[in-house]
Scaffold this active site. Structure first.
Site, short mmCIF file in Angstrom:
data_model
loop_
_atom_site.label_atom_id
_atom_site.label_comp_id
_atom_site.label_asym_id
_atom_site.label_seq_id
_atom_site.Cartn_x
_atom_site.Cartn_y
_atom_site.Cartn_z
N ARG A 169 10.31 -53.47 77.58
CA ARG A 169 10.89 -52.02 77.43
C ARG A 169 12.36 -52.08 77.98
O ARG A 169 12.82 -50.87 78.51
CB ARG A 169 10.15 -50.94 77.97
CG ARG A 169 8.71 -50.64 77.39
CD ARG A 169 8.76 -50.38 75.67
NE ARG A 169 7.35 -50.01 75.26
CZ ARG A 169 6.55 -51.00 74.74
NH1 ARG A 169 6.99 -52.26 74.55
NH2 ARG A 169 5.54 -50.56 73.99
N SER A 245 4.50 -43.67 73.78
CA SER A 245 4.38 -43.58 75.24
C SER A 245 5.47 -42.90 76.19
O SER A 245 6.42 -43.33 75.70
CB SER A 245 4.27 -44.87 75.81
OG SER A 245 3.24 -45.55 75.05
N GLU A 341 9.86 -43.81 79.79
CA GLU A 341 10.30 -44.77 78.88
C GLU A 341 11.05 -44.06 77.60
O GLU A 341 12.30 -44.52 77.27
CB GLU A 341 9.28 -45.34 77.89
CG GLU A 341 9.47 -46.20 76.76
CD GLU A 341 8.27 -46.65 75.89
OE1 GLU A 341 7.46 -47.00 76.20
OE2 GLU A 341 8.49 -46.27 74.51
P1 FAD Z 1 16.20 -43.06 68.83
O1 FAD Z 1 15.28 -42.54 69.68
O2 FAD Z 1 16.93 -42.63 67.89
O3 FAD Z 1 17.16 -43.78 70.24
C1 FAD Z 1 16.67 -44.36 71.40
C2 FAD Z 1 17.83 -44.87 72.24
O4 FAD Z 1 18.35 -46.14 71.58
C3 FAD Z 1 18.91 -43.72 72.25
O5 FAD Z 1 19.23 -43.92 73.69
C4 FAD Z 1 20.16 -44.15 71.38
O6 FAD Z 1 21.13 -43.85 71.93
C5 FAD Z 1 19.89 -45.50 71.25
N1 FAD Z 1 20.14 -46.25 69.92
C6 FAD Z 1 19.50 -46.01 68.60
N2 FAD Z 1 20.02 -46.66 67.87
C7 FAD Z 1 20.99 -47.29 68.32
C8 FAD Z 1 22.12 -48.38 67.87
N3 FAD Z 1 22.25 -48.71 66.62
N4 FAD Z 1 23.09 -48.79 68.81
C9 FAD Z 1 23.05 -48.59 70.23
N5 FAD Z 1 22.16 -47.55 70.52
C10 FAD Z 1 21.27 -47.20 69.77
N6 FAD Z 1 8.09 -48.11 71.09
C11 FAD Z 1 7.48 -49.37 71.34
O7 FAD Z 1 8.08 -50.16 71.67
N7 FAD Z 1 5.90 -49.75 70.81
C12 FAD Z 1 5.41 -48.81 70.27
O8 FAD Z 1 4.35 -49.19 69.97
C13 FAD Z 1 5.85 -47.59 69.98
N8 FAD Z 1 5.23 -46.67 69.16
C14 FAD Z 1 5.44 -45.39 68.92
C15 FAD Z 1 4.76 -44.60 68.47
C16 FAD Z 1 5.09 -43.06 68.07
C17 FAD Z 1 4.19 -42.21 67.45
C18 FAD Z 1 6.60 -43.03 68.40
C19 FAD Z 1 7.01 -41.45 68.01
C20 FAD Z 1 7.35 -43.72 69.03
C21 FAD Z 1 6.97 -44.68 69.53
N9 FAD Z 1 7.66 -45.75 70.21
C22 FAD Z 1 7.43 -47.33 70.33
C23 FAD Z 1 9.03 -45.50 70.46
C24 FAD Z 1 10.11 -45.70 69.47
O9 FAD Z 1 9.56 -45.81 68.15
C25 FAD Z 1 10.92 -46.88 69.67
O10 FAD Z 1 11.65 -46.92 70.89
C26 FAD Z 1 12.07 -47.04 68.48
O11 FAD Z 1 12.85 -48.26 68.77
C27 FAD Z 1 13.16 -45.92 68.52
O12 FAD Z 1 13.88 -45.92 67.38
P2 FAD Z 1 14.98 -44.75 66.96
O13 FAD Z 1 15.67 -45.32 65.87
O14 FAD Z 1 14.07 -43.55 66.74
O15 FAD Z 1 15.77 -44.76 68.39
N1 EPU Z 2 -6.55 -45.56 78.99
C1 EPU Z 2 -7.06 -44.51 79.37
N2 EPU Z 2 -7.01 -43.29 78.92
C2 EPU Z 2 -6.03 -42.87 78.21
C3 EPU Z 2 -5.12 -43.90 77.44
C4 EPU Z 2 -5.26 -45.09 77.95
O1 EPU Z 2 -8.15 -44.83 80.01
O2 EPU Z 2 -5.81 -41.65 77.93
C5 EPU Z 2 -6.46 -46.89 79.34
C6 EPU Z 2 -7.58 -47.49 78.42
O3 EPU Z 2 -8.37 -48.42 79.20
C7 EPU Z 2 -6.82 -48.58 77.31
C8 EPU Z 2 -5.74 -48.90 78.08
O4 EPU Z 2 -5.51 -47.72 78.95
O5 EPU Z 2 -7.58 -49.53 77.03
C9 EPU Z 2 -4.65 -49.11 77.44
O6 EPU Z 2 -4.23 -48.20 76.42
P1 EPU Z 2 -3.74 -48.44 74.87
O7 EPU Z 2 -4.47 -49.94 74.27
O8 EPU Z 2 -3.59 -47.37 74.15
O9 EPU Z 2 -2.12 -49.15 75.03
P2 EPU Z 2 -1.08 -48.47 76.20
O10 EPU Z 2 -1.01 -49.55 77.34
O11 EPU Z 2 -1.33 -46.93 76.59
C10 EPU Z 2 0.91 -49.87 75.32
C11 EPU Z 2 2.43 -49.47 74.93
C12 EPU Z 2 2.41 -49.01 73.40
C13 EPU Z 2 1.64 -50.00 72.50
C14 EPU Z 2 0.45 -50.26 72.85
C15 EPU Z 2 -0.28 -51.33 72.01
C16 EPU Z 2 3.60 -48.90 76.97
C17 EPU Z 2 4.04 -47.88 77.64
N3 EPU Z 2 2.95 -48.47 75.82
O12 EPU Z 2 0.18 -48.65 75.25
O13 EPU Z 2 3.81 -48.77 73.24
O14 EPU Z 2 1.78 -49.41 71.03
O15 EPU Z 2 0.32 -50.74 74.19
O16 EPU Z 2 0.37 -52.59 72.21
O17 EPU Z 2 3.83 -50.10 77.12
C18 EPU Z 2 5.43 -46.91 73.14
O18 EPU Z 2 5.89 -47.79 73.63
O19 EPU Z 2 5.79 -45.79 72.63
C19 EPU Z 2 3.95 -47.21 72.50
C20 EPU Z 2 3.36 -46.59 72.04
#
Ligand code: FAD
Ligand code: EPU
Length: 345
Positions: A169, A245, A341
């Protein structure tokens, strides 16, 4: 409203529909960018580059009531295959393209590499910023290089993977020195053709493929499994505002973790290296009793404690205050510091 060449600059613009938390923040000024060429006009008009905030789809930001300066919504489009080898393809993508639409495009072309990253919200341009990751794959695994525009000079610059210093991240664009100084305009991806290295070992992907009796999966099958798992775990931000997250999973010393295990034998962890492991922040928060708990308009999601949700009507400040309470109780109980994050703007 002010008009610069073909660009409209709005004043006091509501960002409610441009952040997945659904916070009704107001931007002092607001414009949408469709072409990199428009940036020179913007840069001239913007004055102080520190007053610029770039937004993709706002899925990783938490906004205050008032966002001072100029907010730019990135909508630069375009997906082009720029190089093709027998087993590999280089694709250049405009940074405003929706990430999941890009994943679907690669699947239609029979390309592999980002199927495990299906359904992550946001734009392609934000994907390198925090090196998005899910289900055993990170952006850095398919990253070739990127083009960015330096706010301070208006000049175009290329960054290789090494320049970006990708980590969990993290990229150099999150570093204090470079944060908010570059507009990432085009990203180049290295994808596989024909012979794919599929990663089905993470979470329940393999189990789902077995249930579906798919013995020789293609990238599209892996994406379908990831989509199913994600839909079950994460709330739809259109119905319940959130940014995925809220905190990163903390990385701790193995010795520290072994001590923790004496009190909590079930504590989960992911290996990082010889010295350290990652503890799921969701588990730590859950143990502190926050899962499904609500204070005012904000709460921890009932199926995943790491996802902080806006039940409607929350301000950014209210979400932040709630998150600080959560982090304080994890620190108090486990001695572990949770790092955000989500970007608090
Ligand atoms: P924004 O939120 O608009 O911007 C994020 C940051 O990046 C800001 O600081 C912005 O200024 C900067 N930025 C954006 N675009 C640019 C650009 N072109 N140039 C320079 N700076 C820029 N993230 C994960 O890693 N894994 C996941 O599994 C994951 N799951 C998610 C699930 C949900 C339901 C949600 C809501 C979010 C999740 N995220 C996850 C977080 C998010 O989707 C990512 O971080 C995504 O890349 C953000 O994209 P955005 O365009 O919305 O960025
Ligand atoms: N868990 C609990 N209680 C909860 C949630 C999680 O006990 O309420 C425990 C469980 O044991 C579970 C473990 O945590 O097995 C891990 O949870 P999960 O598989 O949902 O994944 P995570 O570690 O919480 C990360 C990323 C996600 C990504 C998933 C799948 C981070 C901060 N988050 O979540 O990314 O989608 O793994 O790879 O690294 C994001 O960055 O926004 C995001 C959603």
């Amino acid at each position: 409203m002010q008009q610069i060449t073909s660009m409209l600059i709005h004043t006091n613009y509501n960002l409610r529909f441009h952040n997945t938390f659904g916070i009704p923040a107001v931007a002092e000024r607001f414009a949408t960018v469709h072409h990199p060429e428009e940036l020179s006009v913007i840069l001239a008009a913007a004055g102080n580059p520190q007053d610029l905030l770039l937004l993709g789809e706002g899925s990783n930001v938490l906004l205050p009531d008032l966002v001072p300066g100029l907010v730019l919504l990135n909508r630069i489009q375009g997906i082009d295959i720029v190089r093709e080898r027998p087993r590999e393809v280089i694709v250049a993508v405009g940074s405003g393209v929706n990430w999941h639409q890009f994943v679907l495009w690669t699947l239609r072309q029979g390309l592999g590499g980002i199927e495990n990253l299906a359904l992550i919200p946001g734009t392609v341009g934000a994907s390198p910023i925090q090196n998005i990751g899910a289900y055993g794959v990170e952006l850095k695994d398919v990253f070739e290089e990127l083009e960015a525009i330096d706010w301070r000079t208006g000049k175009k610059q290329r960054f290789t993977a090494e320049d970006c210093q990708f980590g969990y991240r993290f990229s150099i664009f999150k570093d204090k020195e470079l944060a908010r100084k570059f507009y990432l305009s085009k990203i180049y991806f290295k994808l596989t053709k024909g012979h794919h290295h599929l990663n089905t070992s993470y979470g329940a992907i393999q189990e789902l493929l077995d249930n579906w009796q798919i013995s020789e999966p293609q990238p599209a099958d892996v994406a379908a499994a990831v989509i199913e798992i994600r839909r079950a775990k994460l709330p739809d931000w259109r119905q319940l505002g959130n940014a995925g997250s809220f905190f990163k999973n903390p990385v701790v010393d193995r010795d520290f973790f072994n001590n923790l295990r004496t009190d909590y034998p079930q504590a989960p962890s992911y290996p990082v290296d010889e010295q350290s492991v990652k503890i799921p922040a969701g588990w730590l928060i859950d143990q502190c009793g926050w899962k499904g708990k609500r204070i005012g308009n904000v709460g921890c999601y009932s199926a995943q404690a790491l996802v902080i949700v806006n039940y409607g009507g929350a301000s950014g400040q209210e979400v932040l205050a709630f998150s600080e309470q959560v982090a304080a109780s994890v620190l108090d109980r486990f001695g572990v510091v949770l790092e955000r994050e989500v970007n608090w703007v």
